[in-house]
Design an enzyme around this catalytic site. Structure first.
Site, PDB file in Angstrom:
ATOM      1  N   ASP A 179     -85.151  11.433  78.260  1.00  0.00           N
ATOM      2  CA  ASP A 179     -85.391  12.225  77.112  1.00  0.00           C
ATOM      3  C   ASP A 179     -86.377  13.239  77.662  1.00  0.00           C
ATOM      4  O   ASP A 179     -87.036  13.118  78.642  1.00  0.00           O
ATOM      5  CB  ASP A 179     -86.175  11.524  76.031  1.00  0.00           C
ATOM      6  CG  ASP A 179     -85.760  12.068  74.581  1.00  0.00           C
ATOM      7  OD1 ASP A 179     -85.640  13.358  74.441  1.00  0.00           O
ATOM      8  OD2 ASP A 179     -85.662  11.322  73.582  1.00  0.00           O
ATOM      9  N   CYS A 180     -86.832  14.390  76.767  1.00  0.00           N
ATOM     10  CA  CYS A 180     -87.397  15.654  77.372  1.00  0.00           C
ATOM     11  C   CYS A 180     -88.858  15.093  77.524  1.00  0.00           C
ATOM     12  O   CYS A 180     -89.562  14.966  76.743  1.00  0.00           O
ATOM     13  CB  CYS A 180     -86.968  16.642  76.335  1.00  0.00           C
ATOM     14  SG  CYS A 180     -85.316  17.413  76.555  1.00  0.00           S
TER      15      CYS A 180
END
Length: 734
Positions: A234-235
């Site tokens: 995930d970012c």
């Protein structure tokens, strides 16, 4: 590639290698319920590629319980994604679906999921992946789907706990039987192309550095080992391993742990910034980096990305985006998911011929972008309920629409209440559309209350106390409907969620009987006090101290509306075939003798034919739900578990249709405390519908049979590697 070139291409924004002819590529595209605005998707300002079909949010589509619908929706999304790519407006991998089970009604991202039940999520995601990727294992994938967020992710920000640093403590039994089931379907059974590791830690180890989850379970135990299958973070979840998880001693150790665990793509730039030093220090080998890059670019080969203009799917263009059939499908998806909860005295459907005026009230009455929820793209149109009601006026010539918004999420004052009150007084029928939206629940924002806001309750009670039919349409995610269920002034309640670009059309056509409701709640609607009984951080499912139980399977209280509930404009009966009326007995040892399935839990048990009869007056769809219950396996026993469902279409009044519900050995199995999936002897019951209409009892005899032996986690599971600092997280995240 040189080492520098390799490292440069480890992030979600890859520059490529110009000297080798390797083009730049953006790995981050979104398509939760249609091609969506995201770093890799470029909508034009007007004309071609200025929009894409926008379907309902998954929570609303999940309420349809229609796997064929989901595959059709995903097929449209992948077609439009391909068309955008052919115009250089999108990549070919999409970071969807969000397949985390939705167990807590406060979770801000529950709207992105199909609901709370693991079997439902598995069936939904199987159909979705096939529609997105073009089948189980096509020679050329249409697009790549990405199952997220792996694993046990369902908290944004709650009482000082933030997703970036939350450590989800999950018993192995709960992890296997609930949180990981949709991901097992994605990886082991549906051949998904990619997965995303989550922000949170699981039992002490951040997900993106969790070798046990990413390697032992995902790749080894589930056999997810094709060269073209990869994991993205995930970012900025890689950075979060270092801070605020404080799991590692250095930034170099952070990126080494993530890459060694199997996180191939870093959404962000932490790999590019710190892998050079990590490799120089011997914390990670260049061969591990090569493996990650090989997985990424092999997936592009599998997509035919480098095959030139004559490759498969290269003929898709703007002509294939937002076609009439796709727009109709978006409308159908909204109709199928909207759920009827209350209908006193058969108020609905409204007889439009007897109505001269209708009030369309509430802050959702003229909703447009609100209909889409989050992770949406630009739509060709957004039809609000007000717009759809006004078309009734235009088509019939005799219906006056009186509109009044009233208080909104951001302005609960009484300054403008006279408008909706006057509109209600001047109308024959009152329709109030309210609830919550993404200003109240969203990514990064959990809820503290699941009650209706007081100002909405007040106004609804006033406009519904005028002695005329009054219909409440509950929008957004789940709320406690208790204030309205027993209020005789409120004639009917519909739940519509986030119904997408044609949501207003679907709502109005259901109200007037042009369509018939057949949706079923994909989650439990809890009483408002539920949020005071269990902390969001409590990941256990079974009832215990300070926990009344999670989901319909374990909740020991009284639900406001149970999972699977939904009314119709007609009445249905269900019955097992006459040959099934005797109690059957099956020897466990015989159930696997002729099984050729790849995994024992997929072995077929039996198909149960169910006769569904429409005994009312109106044509309608009907969702046949099959649950298993019984006292077998480890205690405590679940209330019941969904094991099969099928949506029947257009069952006409006075007729019957037969649906066959297939059960596998996994349908009957339980998970023990070590995570093993076990088939136990005992007495079982198959329950049909919610509430139950039909029951079939049967018995399994003999010794228990382990269908799946679960790999045990490391003794410390990484907890000892944590840095012991007391960080003020609230000051970091506000």
């Amino acid at each position: 590639m040189t080492l520098e070139e390799k490292i440069n291409n480890t992030g979600s924004t890859s520059p490529g290698v110009p000297r080798l002819g390797l083009p730049a590529y953006q790995w981050w595209q979104e398509a939760l319920h249609g091609v969506a605005s995201s770093p890799g998707v470029n909508f034009s300002s007007s004309g071609n590629y200025s929009y894409a079909t926008s379907f309902p949010q998954p929570i609303t589509m999940g309420a349809a319980f229609d796997d064929a619908l989901i595959e059709a929706v995903a097929t449209v999304v992948s077609t439009e994604g391909r068309a955008f790519n052919n115009a250089n407006r999108s990549g070919l991998d999409f970071w969807t679906p969000n397949i985390n089970p939705y167990k807590d009604p406060r979770w801000g991202r529950g709207q992105e999921t199909p609901g709370e039940d693991p079997f439902h999520l598995k069936s939904y995601v199987n159909s979705l992946i096939h529609g997105l990727q073009g089948g189980q294992d096509p020679a050329i994938k249409k697009v790549i789907a990405t199952c997220k967020h792996f694993a046990a992710y369902d908290l944004e920000s709650w009482e000082g706990n933030y997703r970036y640093q939350f450590n989800a403590i999950v018993p192995t039994q709960d992890l296997v039987e609930y949180y990981l089931q949709p991901f097992q379907q994605c990886a082991r059974d549906s051949n998904v192309g990619a997965a995303m590791c989550s922000y949170n830690a699981v039992n002490g180890v951040p997900s993106c550095a969790n070798n046990y989850l990413l390697q032992t379970i995902l790749r080894e135990h589930w056999g997810w080992t094709n060269d073209n299958q990869w994991i993205t973070s995930d970012c900025d979840a890689i950075q979060n391993i270092f801070m605020p998880h404080e799991y590692t001693q250095s930034r170099e150790q952070t990126v080494a742990d993530a890459l060694n665990a199997g996180t191939d793509v870093n959404c962000g730039e932490y790999y590019q910034q710190h892998l050079p030093a990590a490799i120089a220090q011997g914390l990670v080998n260049e061969t591990t980096l090569d493996q990650a890059l090989f997985r990424q670019y092999s997936s592009l080969v599998k997509l035919g990305y480098f095959d030139g203009p004559g490759a498969m799917y290269r003929d898709l263009s703007w002509a294939n985006v937002a076609t009439p059939a796709s727009l109709q499908l978006a409308y159908t998806a909204a109709v199928e998911g909207i759920t009827l909860l209350k209908n006193d005295k058969q108020t609905l459907p409204l007889n439009i011929a007897d109505i001269s005026s209708i009030a369309i009230l509430g802050d959702w009455a003229n909703a447009t972008v609100q209909l889409q929820g989050n992770y949406y793209g630009l739509a060709p149109y957004l039809h609000s309920p007000l717009f759809a009601a006004q078309q009734l006026r235009n088509s019939t010539g005799n219906v006056t629409v009186n509109y009044g918004s009233g208080p909104t999420q951001g302005n609960p004052t009484t300054d403008n209440w006279n408008v909706p009150l006057t509109a209600a007084m001047e109308s024959d029928v009152v329709v109030y559309l309210g609830g919550i939206d993404i200003s109240v629940e969203s990514e990064g924002m959990d809820r503290y209350s699941i009650n209706w806001q007081g100002f909405q309750i007040d106004l609804i009670n006033q406009v519904c106390a005028m002695g005329k039919p009054c219909i409440l349409v509950s929008m957004g995610d789940q709320l406690d409907q208790t204030p309205f269920i027993n209020n005789p002034n409120i004639s009917a309640i519909l739940w519509a969620g986030y119904p997408g670009m044609s949501g207003g059309d679907a709502i109005i056509n259901l109200l007037i009987g042009k369509e018939s409701p057949a949706g079923r709640l994909p989650v439990t609607q809890y009483p408002a006090d539920y949020v005071n009984q269990v902390a969001m951080t409590n990941m256990t499912l079974r009832p215990g101290e300070n926990n009344p139980g999670r989901t319909y399977m374990w909740y020991n209280g009284s639900a406001v509306y149970p999972f699977g509930y939904g009314l119709h404009y007609t009445n249905f009966t269900t019955a097992f075939a006459a040959t099934e009326n005797t109690i059957a007995s099956y020897a466990i040892s015989s159930l696997v003798q002729d099984c050729s399935a790849a995994h024992l839990d997929l072995c077929s048990f039996k198909k149960f034919p169910i006769t569904v009869t429409n005994i009312g007056q109106k044509i309608s769809d009907f969702v046949t739900l099959g649950f298993i219950t019984g006292q077998y396996g480890p205690t405590p026993y679940p209330n019941k578990q969904l094991v099969a469902y099928e949506r029947l279409h257009n069952v006409t009044a006075g007729t019957s249709q037969v649906v066959s519900l297939p059960l596998t050995l996994g349908s009957l199995a339980r998970v023990d405390e070590q995570g093993n999936t076990v088939l136990y002897p005992g007495d079982y019951a198959l329950l049909i519908d919610e509430p139950t209409q039909s029951i079939l009892n049967f018995t399994l005899t003999g010794s228990k049979l382990i269908l799946d032996v679960w790999p045990q986690p490391p003794a410390t599971n990484g907890v000892m590697n944590r840095k012991s600092k007391n960080t003020d997280y609230e000051s970091w995240f506000g």
